[in-house]
Design a protein around this motif. Structure first.
Motif, PDB file in Angstrom:
ATOM      1  N   VAL A 251       5.380  -1.980 -35.423  1.00  0.00           N
ATOM      2  CA  VAL A 251       4.947  -3.374 -35.560  1.00  0.00           C
ATOM      3  C   VAL A 251       3.735  -3.807 -35.561  1.00  0.00           C
ATOM      4  CG1 VAL A 251       5.392  -6.076 -34.698  1.00  0.00           C
ATOM      5  CG2 VAL A 251       7.117  -4.397 -34.205  1.00  0.00           C
ATOM      6  N   TYR A 252       3.189  -4.415 -36.702  1.00  0.00           N
ATOM      7  CA  TYR A 252       1.929  -4.540 -36.860  1.00  0.00           C
ATOM      8  C   TYR A 252       1.856  -6.261 -37.212  1.00  0.00           C
ATOM      9  CZ  TYR A 252       1.927   0.235 -38.530  1.00  0.00           C
ATOM     10  OH  TYR A 252       2.321   1.456 -38.534  1.00  0.00           O
TER      11      TYR A 252
ATOM     12  N   SER B 298       4.069 -11.008 -36.900  1.00  0.00           N
ATOM     13  CA  SER B 298       4.069  -9.708 -36.838  1.00  0.00           C
ATOM     14  C   SER B 298       4.932  -9.235 -38.015  1.00  0.00           C
ATOM     15  CB  SER B 298       5.099  -9.713 -35.815  1.00  0.00           C
ATOM     16  OG  SER B 298       6.442 -10.231 -35.727  1.00  0.00           O
ATOM     17  N   VAL B 299       4.697  -8.095 -38.446  1.00  0.00           N
ATOM     18  CA  VAL B 299       5.308  -7.140 -39.550  1.00  0.00           C
ATOM     19  C   VAL B 299       5.894  -6.077 -39.108  1.00  0.00           C
ATOM     20  CG1 VAL B 299       4.971  -6.460 -41.733  1.00  0.00           C
ATOM     21  CG2 VAL B 299       3.397  -8.141 -41.316  1.00  0.00           C
ATOM     22  N   PRO B 300       7.316  -6.027 -39.106  1.00  0.00           N
ATOM     23  CA  PRO B 300       8.112  -4.980 -38.502  1.00  0.00           C
ATOM     24  C   PRO B 300       8.248  -3.914 -39.844  1.00  0.00           C
ATOM     25  CG  PRO B 300       9.463  -6.803 -38.801  1.00  0.00           C
ATOM     26  CD  PRO B 300       8.196  -7.464 -39.109  1.00  0.00           C
ATOM     27  N   VAL B 301       8.059  -2.766 -39.461  1.00  0.00           N
ATOM     28  CA  VAL B 301       8.114  -1.594 -40.340  1.00  0.00           C
ATOM     29  C   VAL B 301       8.874  -0.457 -40.027  1.00  0.00           C
ATOM     30  CG1 VAL B 301       6.932   0.285 -41.898  1.00  0.00           C
ATOM     31  CG2 VAL B 301       5.968  -2.005 -41.199  1.00  0.00           C
ATOM     32  N   TYR B 302      10.267  -0.396 -40.947  1.00  0.00           N
ATOM     33  CA  TYR B 302      10.922   0.741 -40.634  1.00  0.00           C
ATOM     34  C   TYR B 302      10.943   1.867 -41.419  1.00  0.00           C
ATOM     35  CZ  TYR B 302      14.043  -2.477 -37.694  1.00  0.00           C
ATOM     36  OH  TYR B 302      14.368  -3.365 -36.665  1.00  0.00           O
TER      37      TYR B 302
ATOM     38  N   GLU C 244      14.434   6.892 -47.462  1.00  0.00           N
ATOM     39  CA  GLU C 244      14.720   6.579 -48.944  1.00  0.00           C
ATOM     40  C   GLU C 244      14.023   5.012 -49.200  1.00  0.00           C
ATOM     41  OE1 GLU C 244      19.035   7.109 -50.060  1.00  0.00           O
ATOM     42  OE2 GLU C 244      19.288   7.363 -48.067  1.00  0.00           O
ATOM     43  N   GLY C 245      13.221   4.441 -48.249  1.00  0.00           N
ATOM     44  CA  GLY C 245      12.585   3.545 -48.474  1.00  0.00           C
ATOM     45  C   GLY C 245      12.157   2.683 -47.334  1.00  0.00           C
ATOM     46  N   THR C 246      10.886   2.360 -47.390  1.00  0.00           N
ATOM     47  CA  THR C 246      10.353   1.669 -45.944  1.00  0.00           C
ATOM     48  C   THR C 246      10.799   0.134 -45.944  1.00  0.00           C
ATOM     49  OG1 THR C 246       8.317   3.123 -45.971  1.00  0.00           O
ATOM     50  CG2 THR C 246       8.402   0.944 -44.902  1.00  0.00           C
ATOM     51  N   ILE C 247      11.526  -0.282 -44.607  1.00  0.00           N
ATOM     52  CA  ILE C 247      11.906  -1.687 -44.802  1.00  0.00           C
ATOM     53  C   ILE C 247      11.018  -2.266 -43.897  1.00  0.00           C
ATOM     54  CG2 ILE C 247      13.850  -2.853 -43.820  1.00  0.00           C
ATOM     55  CD1 ILE C 247      15.419  -0.238 -43.750  1.00  0.00           C
ATOM     56  N   TRP C 248      10.530  -3.308 -44.457  1.00  0.00           N
ATOM     57  CA  TRP C 248       9.390  -4.226 -43.913  1.00  0.00           C
ATOM     58  C   TRP C 248       9.209  -5.704 -44.123  1.00  0.00           C
ATOM     59  CZ3 TRP C 248       4.658  -6.036 -46.271  1.00  0.00           C
ATOM     60  CH2 TRP C 248       4.672  -5.722 -47.713  1.00  0.00           C
ATOM     61  N   GLY C 249       8.404  -6.438 -43.732  1.00  0.00           N
ATOM     62  CA  GLY C 249       8.243  -7.582 -44.264  1.00  0.00           C
ATOM     63  C   GLY C 249       9.323  -8.613 -43.655  1.00  0.00           C
ATOM     64  N   LEU C 250       9.679  -9.558 -44.613  1.00  0.00           N
ATOM     65  CA  LEU C 250      10.897 -10.374 -44.286  1.00  0.00           C
ATOM     66  C   LEU C 250      12.274  -9.714 -44.346  1.00  0.00           C
ATOM     67  CD1 LEU C 250      11.040 -13.612 -44.209  1.00  0.00           C
ATOM     68  CD2 LEU C 250      11.657 -13.821 -46.474  1.00  0.00           C
ATOM     69  N   THR C 251      12.653  -8.610 -45.124  1.00  0.00           N
ATOM     70  CA  THR C 251      13.592  -7.849 -44.661  1.00  0.00           C
ATOM     71  C   THR C 251      13.557  -7.232 -43.371  1.00  0.00           C
ATOM     72  OG1 THR C 251      13.928  -7.806 -47.094  1.00  0.00           O
ATOM     73  CG2 THR C 251      14.974  -6.173 -45.710  1.00  0.00           C
ATOM     74  N   GLY C 252      12.479  -6.732 -43.133  1.00  0.00           N
ATOM     75  CA  GLY C 252      12.326  -6.021 -41.731  1.00  0.00           C
ATOM     76  C   GLY C 252      12.488  -7.118 -40.513  1.00  0.00           C
TER      77      GLY C 252
ATOM     78  N   ARG D 224      15.144  -6.658 -37.760  1.00  0.00           N
ATOM     79  CA  ARG D 224      14.873  -6.573 -36.316  1.00  0.00           C
ATOM     80  C   ARG D 224      15.685  -7.516 -35.413  1.00  0.00           C
ATOM     81  NH1 ARG D 224       8.671  -7.679 -34.402  1.00  0.00           N
ATOM     82  NH2 ARG D 224       9.283  -9.838 -35.574  1.00  0.00           N
ATOM     83  N   HIS D 225      15.774  -8.854 -35.967  1.00  0.00           N
ATOM     84  CA  HIS D 225      16.402  -9.984 -35.076  1.00  0.00           C
ATOM     85  C   HIS D 225      17.869  -9.646 -35.062  1.00  0.00           C
ATOM     86  CE1 HIS D 225      16.993 -13.659 -33.592  1.00  0.00           C
ATOM     87  NE2 HIS D 225      17.866 -14.226 -34.585  1.00  0.00           N
ATOM     88  N   LEU D 226      18.589  -9.213 -36.161  1.00  0.00           N
ATOM     89  CA  LEU D 226      20.097  -8.572 -36.032  1.00  0.00           C
ATOM     90  C   LEU D 226      20.083  -7.740 -35.141  1.00  0.00           C
ATOM     91  CD1 LEU D 226      22.748  -8.636 -37.257  1.00  0.00           C
ATOM     92  CD2 LEU D 226      21.881  -7.099 -38.953  1.00  0.00           C
ATOM     93  N   ILE D 227      19.289  -6.613 -34.891  1.00  0.00           N
ATOM     94  CA  ILE D 227      19.625  -5.363 -34.069  1.00  0.00           C
ATOM     95  C   ILE D 227      19.433  -6.118 -32.472  1.00  0.00           C
ATOM     96  CG2 ILE D 227      18.791  -3.290 -33.383  1.00  0.00           C
ATOM     97  CD1 ILE D 227      20.403  -3.092 -36.093  1.00  0.00           C
ATOM     98  N   GLU D 228      18.079  -6.897 -32.696  1.00  0.00           N
ATOM     99  CA  GLU D 228      17.902  -7.370 -31.130  1.00  0.00           C
ATOM    100  C   GLU D 228      18.772  -8.297 -30.432  1.00  0.00           C
ATOM    101  OE1 GLU D 228      13.034  -7.307 -31.334  1.00  0.00           O
ATOM    102  OE2 GLU D 228      14.002  -9.310 -31.603  1.00  0.00           O
ATOM    103  N   GLU D 229      19.718  -8.965 -31.318  1.00  0.00           N
ATOM    104  CA  GLU D 229      20.827  -9.858 -30.988  1.00  0.00           C
ATOM    105  C   GLU D 229      21.945  -9.203 -30.653  1.00  0.00           C
ATOM    106  OE1 GLU D 229      20.726 -13.295 -30.326  1.00  0.00           O
ATOM    107  OE2 GLU D 229      18.555 -13.068 -30.701  1.00  0.00           O
TER     108      GLU D 229
END
Length: 203
Positions: free
Chosen positions: A144-145, A176-180, A184-192, A196-201
């Motif tokens: 997280v940046y 905050s900018v989560p980065v996975y 095959e492709g870095t997942i970040w920004g709005l998609t990230g 993140r919210h989905l997994i946390e919930e």
């Protein structure tokens, strides 16, 4: 202006987020496979003028006369050729409000095996697709940046008129900018943020 005018204007009003000018919707597509449940992601085509090459979910701008859910299903059909009938919507996820004055409506849905068999990404919009297991996302929290949002107030702002001739202590913010870092492709920004919210919930 009379009381009747006011009552007529606000009769049946559905509250919205102030100052939001645009609405978008995306589908967070779940797929069942050998590794359990996975999320399906797209990589945007390099020829697109907006965010080329970025990882995202299928989605786009909500058009006049359609609901956000209809938009998410339509965009999934247009981008991946997955028929709406092959997607079971589980639930709308929490809304995302962006400082660029738009609101995002994410929907969690399951794509059937028939839908995956029919999938044919549109080369005009999608470079490729890939799957990421939910278990991996759960076991590998994002890096997280963050960056600061600072008010930029013009010199002509009327501080005297509002009773603060010495100036005003404007509030700043932080995003905050989560980065996975998926291979095959870095997942970040709005998609990230949605991921993140989905997994946390769910944990």
């Amino acid at each position: 202006m009379t009381l009747k005018d006011v009552q007529a204007r606000w009769a049946g009003h559905s509250p919205q987020v102030q100052d939001v000018k645009r609405a978008y919707a995306v589908l967070a597509p779940l797929v069942e496979g050998p590794e359990g449940l996975s999320l399906l992601f797209e990589v945007r085509a390099d020829t697109l003028s907006h965010q080329p090459g970025e990882v995202c979910f299928p989605g786009g701008r909500v058009e006049a006369g359609e609901t956000p859910q209809d938009c998410a299903l339509r965009e999934t059909w247009e981008e991946l050729a997955i028929p709406p009938a092959e997607v079971e919507i589980i639930a709308p996820l929490d809304l995302v409000v962006q400082q660029g004055k738009f609101i995002m409506h994410p929907f969690l849905g399951v794509v059937s095996q028939g839908g995956m068999a029919a999938m044919c990404p549109s080369p005009a919009e999608v470079k490729r697709t890939f799957l990421v297991p939910l278990d991996w996302l759960r076991d590998n929290p994002p890096q997280v940046y963050s960056y600061e949002l600072k008010p930029q107030v013009g010199e002509d702002f009327p501080y005297d008129r509002i009773g603060f001739p010495q100036g005003y202590r404007w509030r700043s913010g932080e995003v905050s900018v989560p980065v996975y870092p998926w291979p095959e492709g870095t997942i970040w920004g709005l998609t990230g943020r949605i991921v993140r919210h989905l997994i946390e919930e769910m944990t």
